[in-house]
Design an enzyme around this catalytic site. Structure first.
Site, PDB file in Angstrom:
ATOM      1  CG  ASP A  35      -2.147   0.771   1.034  1.00 15.44           C
ATOM      2  OD1 ASP A  35      -1.919   2.204   1.070  1.00 15.44           O
ATOM      3  OD2 ASP A  35      -3.041   0.396   1.057  1.00 15.44           O
ATOM      4  CB  ALA A  84      -3.770  -0.687  -4.476  1.00 13.42           C
ATOM      5  CB  SER A  87     -12.014   3.830  -3.612  1.00 13.56           C
ATOM      6  OG  SER A  87     -12.088   4.369  -2.446  1.00 13.56           O
ATOM      7  CB  THR A 102      -4.446   4.848  -8.760  1.00 12.44           C
ATOM      8  OG1 THR A 102      -3.760   5.851  -8.288  1.00 12.44           O
ATOM      9  CG2 THR A 102      -4.410   3.849  -7.707  1.00 12.44           C
ATOM     10  CB  THR A 132     -16.851  -1.078  -7.904  1.00  6.96           C
ATOM     11  OG1 THR A 132     -18.437  -0.502  -7.818  1.00  6.96           O
ATOM     12  CG2 THR A 132     -16.423  -0.369  -9.378  1.00  6.96           C
ATOM     13  CG  ASP A 133     -22.217  -2.056  -7.626  1.00  7.42           C
ATOM     14  OD1 ASP A 133     -21.538  -1.133  -7.663  1.00  7.42           O
ATOM     15  OD2 ASP A 133     -23.648  -2.366  -7.177  1.00  7.42           O
ATOM     16  CD  GLU A 134     -19.734   3.316  -7.950  1.00  7.22           C
ATOM     17  OE1 GLU A 134     -19.455   4.357  -8.536  1.00  7.22           O
ATOM     18  OE2 GLU A 134     -19.798   3.173  -6.704  1.00  7.22           O
ATOM     19  CE1 TYR A 157     -13.502   3.422  -7.813  1.00  5.39           C
ATOM     20  CE2 TYR A 157     -15.935   3.356  -7.916  1.00  5.39           C
ATOM     21  CZ  TYR A 157     -14.889   2.681  -7.717  1.00  5.39           C
ATOM     22  OH  TYR A 157     -14.886   1.411  -6.810  1.00  5.39           O
ATOM     23  CB  ALA A 159     -14.851   5.111 -17.177  1.00  7.09           C
ATOM     24  CE  LYS A 161     -12.124  -0.897  -8.999  1.00  7.66           C
ATOM     25  NZ  LYS A 161     -10.782  -1.581  -8.202  1.00  7.66           N
ATOM     26  NE  ARG A 288     -21.256  11.199  -6.404  1.00  2.92           N
ATOM     27  CZ  ARG A 288     -21.281  10.001  -5.709  1.00  2.92           C
ATOM     28  NH1 ARG A 288     -21.602   9.125  -6.195  1.00  2.92           N
ATOM     29  NH2 ARG A 288     -20.609  10.246  -4.640  1.00  2.92           N
TER      30      ARG A 288
HETATM   31  P1  NAD Z   1     -10.029   2.899   0.039  1.00  4.26           P
HETATM   32  O1  NAD Z   1     -10.178   4.268  -0.795  1.00  4.26           O
HETATM   33  O2  NAD Z   1     -10.510   2.866   1.297  1.00  4.26           O
HETATM   34  O3  NAD Z   1      -8.579   2.091   0.006  1.00  4.26           O
HETATM   35  C1  NAD Z   1      -7.757   2.186  -1.216  1.00  4.26           C
HETATM   36  C2  NAD Z   1      -6.272   1.794  -0.657  1.00  4.26           C
HETATM   37  O4  NAD Z   1      -5.636   1.691  -1.884  1.00  4.26           O
HETATM   38  C3  NAD Z   1      -5.766   2.869   0.197  1.00  4.26           C
HETATM   39  O5  NAD Z   1      -5.203   2.032   1.378  1.00  4.26           O
HETATM   40  C4  NAD Z   1      -4.553   3.567  -0.410  1.00  4.26           C
HETATM   41  O6  NAD Z   1      -3.529   3.807   0.337  1.00  4.26           O
HETATM   42  C5  NAD Z   1      -4.140   2.349  -1.500  1.00  4.26           C
HETATM   43  N1  NAD Z   1      -3.839   3.013  -2.537  1.00  4.26           N
HETATM   44  C6  NAD Z   1      -4.264   3.940  -3.489  1.00  4.26           C
HETATM   45  N2  NAD Z   1      -3.267   4.131  -4.678  1.00  4.26           N
HETATM   46  C7  NAD Z   1      -2.312   3.433  -4.490  1.00  4.26           C
HETATM   47  C8  NAD Z   1      -1.046   2.939  -5.190  1.00  4.26           C
HETATM   48  N3  NAD Z   1      -0.973   3.837  -6.078  1.00  4.26           N
HETATM   49  N4  NAD Z   1      -0.310   2.329  -4.772  1.00  4.26           N
HETATM   50  C9  NAD Z   1      -0.526   1.424  -3.621  1.00  4.26           C
HETATM   51  N5  NAD Z   1      -1.630   1.619  -2.862  1.00  4.26           N
HETATM   52  C10 NAD Z   1      -2.573   2.580  -3.375  1.00  4.26           C
HETATM   53  O7  NAD Z   1     -10.971   1.908  -0.805  1.00  4.26           O
HETATM   54  P2  NAD Z   1     -11.967   0.605  -0.278  1.00  4.26           P
HETATM   55  O8  NAD Z   1     -13.168   1.494  -0.260  1.00  4.26           O
HETATM   56  O9  NAD Z   1     -11.404  -0.050   0.285  1.00  4.26           O
HETATM   57  O10 NAD Z   1     -11.965  -0.095  -1.891  1.00  4.26           O
HETATM   58  C11 NAD Z   1     -11.045  -0.979  -2.183  1.00  4.26           C
HETATM   59  C12 NAD Z   1     -11.339  -1.775  -3.612  1.00  4.26           C
HETATM   60  O11 NAD Z   1     -12.618  -2.186  -3.591  1.00  4.26           O
HETATM   61  C13 NAD Z   1     -11.193  -0.615  -4.547  1.00  4.26           C
HETATM   62  O12 NAD Z   1     -10.422  -1.369  -5.800  1.00  4.26           O
HETATM   63  C14 NAD Z   1     -12.756  -0.353  -4.975  1.00  4.26           C
HETATM   64  O13 NAD Z   1     -12.909   0.120  -6.403  1.00  4.26           O
HETATM   65  C15 NAD Z   1     -13.173  -1.667  -4.613  1.00  4.26           C
HETATM   66  N6  NAD Z   1     -14.567  -1.570  -4.312  1.00  4.26           N
HETATM   67  C16 NAD Z   1     -15.063  -0.861  -3.349  1.00  4.26           C
HETATM   68  C17 NAD Z   1     -16.282  -0.691  -2.640  1.00  4.26           C
HETATM   69  C18 NAD Z   1     -16.884   0.377  -1.742  1.00  4.26           C
HETATM   70  O14 NAD Z   1     -18.170   0.403  -1.517  1.00  4.26           O
HETATM   71  N7  NAD Z   1     -16.003   0.765  -1.113  1.00  4.26           N
HETATM   72  C19 NAD Z   1     -17.365  -1.448  -3.401  1.00  4.26           C
HETATM   73  C20 NAD Z   1     -17.017  -2.165  -4.586  1.00  4.26           C
HETATM   74  C21 NAD Z   1     -15.530  -2.279  -4.877  1.00  4.26           C
HETATM   75  P1  TYD Z   2     -20.933   7.088  -1.998  1.00  2.00           P
HETATM   76  O1  TYD Z   2     -20.699   6.488  -0.577  1.00  2.00           O
HETATM   77  O2  TYD Z   2     -19.816   8.069  -2.588  1.00  2.00           O
HETATM   78  O3  TYD Z   2     -20.716   5.671  -2.831  1.00  2.00           O
HETATM   79  P2  TYD Z   2     -21.103   5.591  -4.398  1.00  2.00           P
HETATM   80  O4  TYD Z   2     -21.207   6.967  -4.954  1.00  2.00           O
HETATM   81  O5  TYD Z   2     -19.954   4.770  -4.915  1.00  2.00           O
HETATM   82  O6  TYD Z   2     -22.174   4.748  -4.340  1.00  2.00           O
HETATM   83  O7  TYD Z   2     -22.140   7.434  -2.065  1.00  2.00           O
HETATM   84  C1  TYD Z   2     -23.303   6.636  -1.856  1.00  2.00           C
HETATM   85  C2  TYD Z   2     -24.889   7.488  -2.309  1.00  2.00           C
HETATM   86  O8  TYD Z   2     -24.913   8.650  -1.535  1.00  2.00           O
HETATM   87  C3  TYD Z   2     -24.619   7.977  -3.742  1.00  2.00           C
HETATM   88  O9  TYD Z   2     -25.733   7.812  -4.450  1.00  2.00           O
HETATM   89  C4  TYD Z   2     -24.294   9.458  -3.517  1.00  2.00           C
HETATM   90  C5  TYD Z   2     -24.774   9.929  -2.266  1.00  2.00           C
HETATM   91  N1  TYD Z   2     -24.159  10.908  -1.474  1.00  2.00           N
HETATM   92  C6  TYD Z   2     -24.985  11.823  -0.828  1.00  2.00           C
HETATM   93  O10 TYD Z   2     -26.153  12.031  -0.937  1.00  2.00           O
HETATM   94  N2  TYD Z   2     -24.228  12.806   0.025  1.00  2.00           N
HETATM   95  C7  TYD Z   2     -22.968  12.954   0.343  1.00  2.00           C
HETATM   96  O11 TYD Z   2     -22.446  13.497   0.932  1.00  2.00           O
HETATM   97  C8  TYD Z   2     -22.252  11.451  -0.329  1.00  2.00           C
HETATM   98  C9  TYD Z   2     -20.774  11.411  -0.072  1.00  2.00           C
HETATM   99  C10 TYD Z   2     -22.862  10.808  -0.970  1.00  2.00           C
END
Ligand code: NAD
Ligand code: TYD
Length: 351
Positions: A35, A84, A87, A102, A132-134, A157, A159, A161, A288
């Site tokens: 990381d 990594a 996100s 990244t 991600t499902d996005e 984001y 695109a 992924k 957004r």
């Molecule tokens: P996060 O942003 O909390 O963590 C990302 C981590 O990656 C951090 O620790 C950061 O330091 C590290 N990182 C970023 N750039 C880096 C680099 N260049 N080299 C090494 N490390 C680097 O993210 P998260 O929410 O834990 O998501 C993790 C993964 O799961 C991502 O790939 C995201 O697309 C995917 N994902 C997230 C969600 C969600 O709801 N959070 C849902 C589905 C998939």
């Molecule tokens: P988020 O947690 O950013 O996840 P994602 O955009 O990846 O789904 O947002 C979840 C939902 O909440 C999304 O529809 C955007 C909305 N949202 C708000 O309404 N207010 C906020 O301040 C944030 C960060 C998100």
């Protein structure tokens, strides 16, 4: 050690839960957490396992090809679980290039190093990309995303992924690299950086600040407790079929505004505030750009083939999450007192 597994992004939200699960459940695996510690990476997420003999943290940047090659040479990884990434959708709108670098270049660097290091001797090896499902775009009121849904990413984001998913499949088709991909719905739970909806709202309710709801709060997300995602990652890494994709979801759809109201109710109970106190903090703000309306996952393939299903109800998961944030004031304070304040001001001042 039986295997050496590289988990990238292990200091982040989901990565730290995956690291913890693997370190504790598989003492015969060496888990190397790679990381670069961006704003989202936080080693405080892993203090309970940092001294385990089968855990090692390496600070390295996946966008640096040379660093990645050295790591593969030094540790001779048998498997990669790649989390990594940049996100956060809102940050991808203000700063798309960082996401391209990244999420796309970083992933190709890892793929390429794995291919070169393993040199066609792929027995016992796996490159598992967490996505991600996005990538599937936005649903209307009906239907679900499955493994067969065509890609239609709509934010920088998603695109980036989607692009990394395509590159992972390209390395499988072209070079035979053993791969797995999973596309998961929105996660929530302990250790999530408070730029995402649920921890941001918890933090704001706690300190009686406005809760920014984008647009009319009509957008729908399918929420999964982060430890259930980590369990799915374990199941897919060990039992998933080479080359296959798995959709992971919570079967738990919520309109943002309904979710926020529920959270307000739990927080009022927990903080012993009069019913209705926190709801008054709800503030509708400018939507957004390009805001996807609805995400929802049909995870029947994962359930039927690998026997996985979510273990917690949303009520249990959300209450546990609220408790965790209220009990981990220092963790939250370290973030809120860092660069977060600057980000928050820039992100919300003009809405
Ligand atoms: P996060 O942003 O909390 O963590 C990302 C981590 O990656 C951090 O620790 C950061 O330091 C590290 N990182 C970023 N750039 C880096 C680099 N260049 N080299 C090494 N490390 C680097 O993210 P998260 O929410 O834990 O998501 C993790 C993964 O799961 C991502 O790939 C995201 O697309 C995917 N994902 C997230 C969600 C969600 O709801 N959070 C849902 C589905 C998939
Ligand atoms: P988020 O947690 O950013 O996840 P994602 O955009 O990846 O789904 O947002 C979840 C939902 O909440 C999304 O529809 C955007 C909305 N949202 C708000 O309404 N207010 C906020 O301040 C944030 C960060 C998100």
């Amino acid at each position: 050690m039986e295997k050496t597994i590289c988990i990238t992004g292990g200091a982040g939200f989901i990565g730290s839960h995956a690291v913890r699960l693997f370190v504790k459940k598989y003492p015969a695996y060496m888990i190397v957490n790679v990381d670069s510690l961006t704003y989202a990476g936080n080693l405080e997420n892993l203090t309970d396992v940092e001294n385990n003999p089968n855990y090692k943290f390496v600070k390295a940047d996946i966008t640096n090809q040379q660093q990645v090659n050295i790591l593969f040479h030094e540790y001779r990884f048998d498997g990669i679980i790649h989390l990594a990434a940049e996100s956060h959708v809102d940050r991808s709108i203000t700063n798309p290039l960082e996401f391209i670098n990244t999420n796309i270049i970083g992933t190709v660097n890892l793929l390429h190093a794995a291919k070169e290091r393993w040199k066609g001797n792929y027995s016992g090896k796996a490159f598992y990309h967490i996505s991600t499902d996005e990538v599937f775009g936005s649903l209307g009121n009906e239907g679900y995303f499955t493994e067969n849904t065509p890609y239609d990413p709509r934010s920088p984001y998603s695109a980036s992924k989607a692009s990394s998913d395509h590159l992972v499949r390209a390395y499988h088709n072209t070079y035979g690299l053993p791969i797995l991909i999973s596309n998961c719905s929105n996660n929530y739970g302990p250790n999530q950086f408070p730029e995402k909806l649920i921890p941001l709202a918890i933090n704001n309710i706690k300190s009686s600040n406005p809760i920014p709801v984008y647009g009319k709060g009509e957008n729908i997300r399918d929420w999964l407790y982060v430890e259930d995602h980590a369990r799915a990652i374990d199941a897919i890494f060990h039992q998933g079929k080479n080359g296959e994709t798995y959709a992971i979801g919570g079967n738990n759809e919520w309109k943002n505004i309904d979710l926020i109201r529920l959270l307000c109710r739990y927080m009022d109970e927990k903080l012993k505030r009069a019913p209705g106190t926190s709801e008054k903090l709800i503030s509708f703000v400018t939507d957004r750009a390009g805001h996807d309306l609805r995400y929802a996952i049909d995870s029947s393939k994962l359930r039927d083939e690998l026997g996985w299903e979510p273990s917690l109800s949303f009520e249990e998961g959300l209450r546990k999450t609220v408790d965790w944030y209220l009990e981990h004031e220092t963790w939250l304070r370290h973030i809120v007192e860092g660069d977060y304040a600057t980000y928050y001001e820039r992100q919300y001042q003009e809405r």
